[in-house]
Design a protein around this motif. Structure first.
Motif, PDB file in Angstrom:
ATOM      1  N   LEU A  38       1.137  -1.685  -0.160  1.00  0.00           N
ATOM      2  CA  LEU A  38       0.112   0.181  -0.530  1.00  0.00           C
ATOM      3  C   LEU A  38       0.748   0.890   0.245  1.00  0.00           C
ATOM      4  CD1 LEU A  38      -3.154  -1.349   2.660  1.00  0.00           C
ATOM      5  CD2 LEU A  38      -3.089  -0.190   0.021  1.00  0.00           C
ATOM      6  N   GLU A  39       2.052   0.862   0.517  1.00  0.00           N
ATOM      7  CA  GLU A  39       3.170   2.576   1.135  1.00  0.00           C
ATOM      8  C   GLU A  39       3.507   2.730  -0.753  1.00  0.00           C
ATOM      9  OE1 GLU A  39       3.343   5.256   3.014  1.00  0.00           O
ATOM     10  OE2 GLU A  39       1.456   4.108   4.205  1.00  0.00           O
ATOM     11  N   GLU A  40       3.760   1.901  -0.913  1.00  0.00           N
ATOM     12  CA  GLU A  40       4.964   2.026  -2.539  1.00  0.00           C
ATOM     13  C   GLU A  40       4.144   2.261  -3.152  1.00  0.00           C
ATOM     14  OE1 GLU A  40       8.008   1.463  -2.804  1.00  0.00           O
ATOM     15  OE2 GLU A  40       9.688  -0.743  -2.184  1.00  0.00           O
ATOM     16  N   ILE A 180       5.313  -8.071  -6.701  1.00  0.00           N
ATOM     17  CA  ILE A 180       4.980  -8.105  -5.873  1.00  0.00           C
ATOM     18  C   ILE A 180       5.836  -9.624  -5.379  1.00  0.00           C
ATOM     19  CG2 ILE A 180       3.037  -6.942  -5.634  1.00  0.00           C
ATOM     20  CD1 ILE A 180       1.892  -9.619  -7.278  1.00  0.00           C
ATOM     21  N   ALA A 181       6.254 -10.408  -6.142  1.00  0.00           N
ATOM     22  CA  ALA A 181       7.141 -11.270  -5.965  1.00  0.00           C
ATOM     23  C   ALA A 181       8.217 -10.973  -4.456  1.00  0.00           C
ATOM     24  CB  ALA A 181       7.894 -12.028  -6.609  1.00  0.00           C
ATOM     25  N   ASP A 182       8.785  -9.567  -4.948  1.00  0.00           N
ATOM     26  CA  ASP A 182       9.448  -9.044  -3.564  1.00  0.00           C
ATOM     27  C   ASP A 182       9.033  -8.799  -2.739  1.00  0.00           C
ATOM     28  OD1 ASP A 182      12.427  -8.537  -5.609  1.00  0.00           O
ATOM     29  OD2 ASP A 182      10.913  -7.903  -6.205  1.00  0.00           O
ATOM     30  N   ILE A 183       8.059  -7.998  -2.941  1.00  0.00           N
ATOM     31  CA  ILE A 183       7.141  -7.603  -1.563  1.00  0.00           C
ATOM     32  C   ILE A 183       6.601  -8.839  -0.822  1.00  0.00           C
ATOM     33  CG2 ILE A 183       5.316  -6.305  -0.867  1.00  0.00           C
ATOM     34  CD1 ILE A 183       5.721  -4.635  -3.253  1.00  0.00           C
ATOM     35  N   ALA A 184       6.313  -9.850  -1.271  1.00  0.00           N
ATOM     36  CA  ALA A 184       6.132 -11.651  -0.748  1.00  0.00           C
ATOM     37  C   ALA A 184       6.674 -11.753   0.437  1.00  0.00           C
ATOM     38  CB  ALA A 184       5.230 -12.071  -1.695  1.00  0.00           C
ATOM     39  N   THR A 185       8.112 -11.735  -0.322  1.00  0.00           N
ATOM     40  CA  THR A 185       8.540 -12.977   0.179  1.00  0.00           C
ATOM     41  C   THR A 185       9.897 -12.301   1.330  1.00  0.00           C
ATOM     42  OG1 THR A 185       9.214 -12.988  -2.228  1.00  0.00           O
ATOM     43  CG2 THR A 185      10.906 -14.278  -0.631  1.00  0.00           C
ATOM     44  N   ALA A 186      10.571 -10.767   1.099  1.00  0.00           N
ATOM     45  CA  ALA A 186      11.340  -9.795   1.413  1.00  0.00           C
ATOM     46  C   ALA A 186      11.265  -9.964   2.830  1.00  0.00           C
ATOM     47  CB  ALA A 186      12.023  -9.056   0.793  1.00  0.00           C
ATOM     48  N   PRO A 187       9.756  -9.341   3.424  1.00  0.00           N
ATOM     49  CA  PRO A 187       9.787  -9.781   4.557  1.00  0.00           C
ATOM     50  C   PRO A 187       9.740 -11.202   6.095  1.00  0.00           C
ATOM     51  CG  PRO A 187       8.120  -8.304   3.889  1.00  0.00           C
ATOM     52  CD  PRO A 187       9.153  -9.688   2.730  1.00  0.00           C
ATOM     53  N   TRP A 188       9.287 -12.689   4.964  1.00  0.00           N
ATOM     54  CA  TRP A 188       9.962 -13.062   5.698  1.00  0.00           C
ATOM     55  C   TRP A 188      11.502 -13.508   6.053  1.00  0.00           C
ATOM     56  CZ3 TRP A 188       6.940 -16.283   8.814  1.00  0.00           C
ATOM     57  CH2 TRP A 188       5.818 -16.651   9.020  1.00  0.00           C
ATOM     58  N   VAL A 189      12.097 -13.273   4.841  1.00  0.00           N
ATOM     59  CA  VAL A 189      12.988 -13.134   4.758  1.00  0.00           C
ATOM     60  C   VAL A 189      13.980 -12.567   5.866  1.00  0.00           C
ATOM     61  CG1 VAL A 189      15.797 -13.370   3.548  1.00  0.00           C
ATOM     62  CG2 VAL A 189      13.863 -14.327   2.386  1.00  0.00           C
ATOM     63  N   ARG A 220      14.443   0.690   0.808  1.00  0.00           N
ATOM     64  CA  ARG A 220      13.699   1.566  -0.144  1.00  0.00           C
ATOM     65  C   ARG A 220      12.059   2.373   0.985  1.00  0.00           C
ATOM     66  NH1 ARG A 220      12.229   0.240  -4.982  1.00  0.00           N
ATOM     67  NH2 ARG A 220      10.027   0.780  -5.271  1.00  0.00           N
ATOM     68  N   PRO A 221      12.261   3.203   0.551  1.00  0.00           N
ATOM     69  CA  PRO A 221      11.436   4.497   1.493  1.00  0.00           C
ATOM     70  C   PRO A 221       9.532   3.574   1.945  1.00  0.00           C
ATOM     71  CG  PRO A 221      12.532   6.434  -0.017  1.00  0.00           C
ATOM     72  CD  PRO A 221      12.641   4.061  -0.790  1.00  0.00           C
ATOM     73  N   GLY A 222       9.993   2.593   0.286  1.00  0.00           N
ATOM     74  CA  GLY A 222       8.089   2.794   1.152  1.00  0.00           C
ATOM     75  C   GLY A 222       7.928   1.539   1.819  1.00  0.00           C
ATOM     76  N   VAL A 223       8.841   0.360   1.962  1.00  0.00           N
ATOM     77  CA  VAL A 223       9.140  -0.412   2.649  1.00  0.00           C
ATOM     78  C   VAL A 223       9.407   0.407   4.074  1.00  0.00           C
ATOM     79  CG1 VAL A 223      11.238  -2.732   2.833  1.00  0.00           C
ATOM     80  CG2 VAL A 223      10.585  -1.959   0.797  1.00  0.00           C
ATOM     81  N   GLN A 224      10.412   0.557   3.885  1.00  0.00           N
ATOM     82  CA  GLN A 224      10.268   1.641   5.162  1.00  0.00           C
ATOM     83  C   GLN A 224       9.373   1.959   6.356  1.00  0.00           C
ATOM     84  OE1 GLN A 224      13.629   4.038   5.407  1.00  0.00           O
ATOM     85  NE2 GLN A 224      15.223   2.457   4.631  1.00  0.00           N
ATOM     86  N   ARG A 225       8.287   2.652   5.498  1.00  0.00           N
ATOM     87  CA  ARG A 225       7.119   2.906   5.762  1.00  0.00           C
ATOM     88  C   ARG A 225       6.238   1.564   5.935  1.00  0.00           C
ATOM     89  NH1 ARG A 225       8.105   6.937   2.065  1.00  0.00           N
ATOM     90  NH2 ARG A 225       5.835   5.680   0.586  1.00  0.00           N
ATOM     91  N   GLY A 226       6.102   1.368   5.218  1.00  0.00           N
ATOM     92  CA  GLY A 226       4.994  -0.055   5.369  1.00  0.00           C
ATOM     93  C   GLY A 226       5.257  -1.504   6.170  1.00  0.00           C
ATOM     94  N   MET A 227       7.212  -1.448   7.040  1.00  0.00           N
ATOM     95  CA  MET A 227       7.024  -2.104   7.983  1.00  0.00           C
ATOM     96  C   MET A 227       6.134  -1.903   9.057  1.00  0.00           C
ATOM     97  SD  MET A 227      10.895  -3.507   7.531  1.00  0.00           S
ATOM     98  CE  MET A 227      11.452  -2.191   7.701  1.00  0.00           C
TER      99      MET A 227
END
Length: 233
Positions: A38-40, A180-189, A220-227
């Motif tokens: 959503l942030e991205e 979305i493949a990165d967005i799905a996987t990276a939080p688990w890693v 990524r700024p969007g990742v940092q916000r979204g976490m």
């Protein structure tokens, strides 16, 4: 559902703006996927933070949205055809948001299906296996004397990381572009590395590509916000 305010969940989590997408979640690995997306992609939304300590996920209001009592879940008041759409399962939500926003999922049919393939790989493998390893390595499961379950999930997590590492050879992202493949996987890693503290047992130091890919993602700024979505009340 005629409109958002007709849904039972709004009795427990009233929307401030019923016209925007409503997210019901926590910043767990699965929850982070949707917060980051959503942030991205920049779609307007309102986040409602659940509490596992209060068993919010088992309340009748939340079960009316997701009978499987898991986060995340969404209601989009402006769904297909202008009708409200209820949706659960993080992978399904990522696909929906990618289609709605027109971002992070290629319109080229081959690239699109290959991206979906890697999202399904995360949903069916990385999430369940890493989550079980976390239970047996960090939480109550570590007290179980029989170490075969721990070894089962440890070895499978190591194998999955090697699959990802091979995929990332010569690539910045899982697909040609960030998706979305990165967005799905990276939080688990990230969770495996930073929360479960399991890198020393899954061959992390032998990976050539995964650590740098994860660092690129986290920058990524969007990742940092979204976490941290939804924020604490």
């Amino acid at each position: 559902m005629a409109q958002l305010t007709d849904h039972p969940i709004t009795r427990r989590w009233p929307p401030k703006d019923p016209g925007v997408l409503q997210l019901y979640s926590l910043p767990t690995p699965n929850g982070m996927k949707v917060g980051i997306m959503l942030e991205e992609c920049g779609l307007p939304y309102e986040g409602h933070r659940l509490s596992f300590a209060d068993n919010d996920q088992t309340t009748p209001e939340f079960l009316a949205l997701n009978p499987n009592n898991k986060i995340p879940a969404i209601i989009d008041p402006d769904g297909p055809g202008g009708e409200a759409l209820e949706l659960f399962e993080s992978g399904a939500i990522l696909l929906y948001l990618a289609d709605k926003s027109g971002q992070f999922l290629s319109q080229d049919p081959t690239e699109r299906w290959h991206t979906i393939q890697w999202v399904m790989w995360q949903m069916g493998g990385v999430g369940p296996m890493f989550g079980q390893l976390g239970f047996f390595h960090k939480f109550a499961g570590k007290e179980i004397e029989d170490k075969r379950p721990h070894e089962r999930y440890r070895s499978e997590s190591e194998r999955l990381l090697k699959v990802l590492d091979a995929r990332l050879e010569g690539r910045d992202w899982i697909m040609a572009d960030y998706s979305i493949a990165d967005i799905a996987t990276a939080p688990w890693v990230r969770t495996l590395r930073e929360f479960y503290g399991a890198t020393d047992i899954v061959g992390w130091d032998g990976l050539k590509n995964v650590p740098a890919w994860l660092d690129r993602f986290l920058e990524r700024p969007g990742v940092q916000r979204g976490m941290s979505v939804p924020p604490e009340n």
